[in-house]
Enzyme design. Structure first.
Site, short mmCIF file in Angstrom:
data_model
loop_
_atom_site.label_atom_id
_atom_site.label_comp_id
_atom_site.label_asym_id
_atom_site.label_seq_id
_atom_site.Cartn_x
_atom_site.Cartn_y
_atom_site.Cartn_z
N CYS A 282 0.82 -1.23 0.00
CA CYS A 282 0.00 0.00 0.00
C CYS A 282 0.85 1.27 0.00
CB CYS A 282 -0.92 0.00 1.20
SG CYS A 282 -1.98 -1.44 1.25
N HIS B 41 -3.30 6.78 2.74
CA HIS B 41 -3.69 5.48 2.17
C HIS B 41 -5.04 5.10 2.76
CE1 HIS B 41 -4.00 1.42 1.07
NE2 HIS B 41 -3.74 0.95 2.27
N ASN C 195 -9.93 -0.63 -0.09
CA ASN C 195 -8.47 -0.51 -0.09
C ASN C 195 -7.94 -1.01 -1.44
OD1 ASN C 195 -5.73 -0.86 0.27
ND2 ASN C 195 -5.90 -1.91 2.24
N1 ACO Z 1 -18.42 -8.94 9.13
C1 ACO Z 1 -18.83 -9.20 10.40
N2 ACO Z 1 -17.98 -9.50 11.39
C2 ACO Z 1 -16.67 -9.55 11.11
C3 ACO Z 1 -16.17 -9.30 9.82
C4 ACO Z 1 -17.10 -9.00 8.81
N3 ACO Z 1 -16.73 -8.74 7.54
N4 ACO Z 1 -14.81 -9.39 9.83
C5 ACO Z 1 -14.47 -9.70 11.09
N5 ACO Z 1 -15.59 -9.81 11.87
C6 ACO Z 1 -15.66 -10.13 13.29
C7 ACO Z 1 -14.47 -10.91 13.76
O1 ACO Z 1 -14.66 -12.29 13.49
C8 ACO Z 1 -14.48 -10.60 15.23
O2 ACO Z 1 -15.45 -11.40 15.86
P1 ACO Z 1 -15.16 -12.07 17.31
O3 ACO Z 1 -14.96 -10.89 18.24
O4 ACO Z 1 -16.39 -12.87 17.56
O5 ACO Z 1 -13.91 -12.88 17.12
C9 ACO Z 1 -14.98 -9.16 15.30
O6 ACO Z 1 -15.63 -8.91 14.04
C10 ACO Z 1 -13.87 -8.12 15.51
O7 ACO Z 1 -12.78 -8.45 14.64
P2 ACO Z 1 -11.50 -7.55 14.58
O8 ACO Z 1 -10.56 -8.13 13.56
O9 ACO Z 1 -10.96 -7.31 15.95
O10 ACO Z 1 -12.15 -6.18 14.02
P3 ACO Z 1 -11.50 -4.77 13.84
O11 ACO Z 1 -12.31 -3.76 14.51
O12 ACO Z 1 -10.02 -4.79 14.11
O13 ACO Z 1 -11.68 -4.52 12.26
C11 ACO Z 1 -10.36 -4.60 10.25
C12 ACO Z 1 -11.10 -5.41 11.34
C13 ACO Z 1 -11.39 -3.80 9.50
C14 ACO Z 1 -9.67 -5.58 9.33
C15 ACO Z 1 -9.32 -3.64 10.90
O14 ACO Z 1 -8.59 -4.35 11.88
C16 ACO Z 1 -8.36 -3.03 9.92
O15 ACO Z 1 -8.72 -2.22 9.09
N6 ACO Z 1 -7.04 -3.34 10.03
C17 ACO Z 1 -5.97 -2.71 9.26
C18 ACO Z 1 -5.84 -3.24 7.87
C19 ACO Z 1 -4.63 -2.60 7.22
O16 ACO Z 1 -4.27 -1.48 7.46
N7 ACO Z 1 -3.92 -3.35 6.37
C20 ACO Z 1 -2.69 -2.83 5.83
C21 ACO Z 1 -2.83 -2.26 4.50
S1 ACO Z 1 -3.41 -3.44 3.31
C22 ACO Z 1 -2.10 -3.86 2.23
O17 ACO Z 1 -0.96 -3.58 2.42
C23 ACO Z 1 -2.49 -4.73 1.01
#
Ligand code: ACO
Length: 325
Positions: A113, A252, A282
């Site tokens: 990214c 980003h 993204n």
């Molecule tokens: N729909 C419903 N529930 C979901 C979904 C979904 N699509 N995805 C995850 N959940 C659930 C999980 O299973 C979890 O449930 P549990 O508590 O029963 O286990 C709950 O939601 C919370 O999950 P988290 O992963 O803790 O959720 P979070 O608030 O962290 O959001 C996300 C997840 C959106 C992925 C976030 O962590 C994020 O944006 N992270 C950064 C991503 C990033 O920056 N990547 C780098 C760049 S990408 C690249 O380089 C290609």
């Protein structure tokens, strides 16, 4: 050293749209969860026949038109991508031929990214030293090809698209500073396990879905906020500027909550932060450049404005850049 700036920009986003409502029919998720946790409502996805090079080429054509230069004038093409059409040859080589830019040296870079910011900084060096006159820098991704459409943790996040910029010497403004960073100790947080030389494609790797993105989102979230904040502070200091001097931050677009948390830590008003994640998700290396294109098109950037690009991604890598428009 010559002063280097962006003299033309362009983007291409596939016509096909995948909404959160569409995803509700594919995995156990909801529009409400996706929108509140990420800020995403929909994303563009390639149609049959489209791939990274075809999108890169279209974005590049727009950028060349905007810069008012011909393909034959380009000396260098760098494409930032983690989803090339194939392991080799490079996307840059493919588009060189299709654009008719036969005088250009060509290569791809892999910085996820942060790819566009990395590529911009590389191209800047070549022009600043006087090696080349015109460089085409592209960020292009077909993340839909490496997304596991059965994994709700990742499939709601990514989209496809491309953006391009033409760089050359400028008489004023341009790129004021750039900063690139990496922490290679956490490659495990975001990667595709198979398809490279360590785990070549086999029946087993396909059956165990190892050709798709694996991500520990919540760990990355914290690191993204920290590194994007630090990168913004460092690059602005390098440019001899303060946050009050910045007219628009183009971060980003991985998650609206990450972006707003960075803005809050830096003490920057929300109206100075550009967000278009709602419509694109993204798109990795294409994210900052398509956001820049849309900010310009939407009248959010005017001549003389100070723009801060700030990106973070798999590697883990990060990069920031200050540009006087
Ligand atoms: N729909 C419903 N529930 C979901 C979904 C979904 N699509 N995805 C995850 N959940 C659930 C999980 O299973 C979890 O449930 P549990 O508590 O029963 O286990 C709950 O939601 C919370 O999950 P988290 O992963 O803790 O959720 P979070 O608030 O962290 O959001 C996300 C997840 C959106 C992925 C976030 O962590 C994020 O944006 N992270 C950064 C991503 C990033 O920056 N990547 C780098 C760049 S990408 C690249 O380089 C290609």
């Amino acid at each position: 050293m010559k002063r280097v700036g962006i003299i033309g920009i362009g983007e291409y986003l596939p016509k096909r749209i995948l909404t959160n409502q569409d995803l509700e029919k594919m995995v156990d998720t909801s529009d409400e969860w996706i929108a509140t946790r990420t800020g995403i409502k929909e994303r563009h996805i390639v149609s049959n026949g489209e791939a990274t090079a075809s999108m890169a080429e279209k974005a590049a054509r727009h950028a060349l038109e905007d810069a008012k230069i011909k393909a034959l004038d380009i000396d260098l093409i760098i494409v930032a991508t983690i989803t090339p059409d194939m392991p080799f040859p490079s996307v840059a080589s493919i588009i060189q031929h299709n654009l008719g830019a036969r005088h250009a040296a060509c290569f791809d870079i892999s910085a996820a990214c942060a790819g566009f910011v990395y590529a911009l900084s590389i191209a800047q060096q070549f022009i600043a030293c006087g090696t080349y006159k015109f460089a085409l820098v592209v960020g292009a991704e077909t993340l839909s090809a490496v997304t596991d459409w059965e994994d709700r943790n990742t499939c709601v996040l990514f989209g496809d698209g491309a953006g391009a910029a033409v760089l050359s010497e400028v008489s004023s403004g341009g790129i004021l500073s750039a900063y690139l960073g990496c922490d290679g100790s956490r490659t495990d947080l975001l990667y595709i396990p198979a398809g490279g030389s360590r785990n070549p494609a086999s029946k087993y790797t396909v059956e165990t879905r190892q050709h798709y993105i694996k991500m520990q989102g919540n760990e990355l979230f914290k690191i993204a906020v920290k590194t994007m904040t630090e990168a913004a502070e460092i690059v602005l200091k390098q440019a001899g500027l303060r946050f009050s001097d910045v007219d628009l931050i183009i971060p980003h677009q991985a998650n609206a909550r990450i972006i707003l948390a960075v803005g809050k830590k830096l003490g920057i008003d929300e109206d100075k932060i550009f967000l278009n994640i709602e419509k694109h998700g993204n798109i990795s290396s294409a994210s900052t450049i398509t956001a820049l294109c849309e900010a310009v098109k939407g009248g959010r950037i005017k001549k003389g404005d100070i723009i801060l690009l700030d990106a973070f991604g798999a590697g883990l890598v990060w990069g920031a850049c200050v540009i006087k428009w």
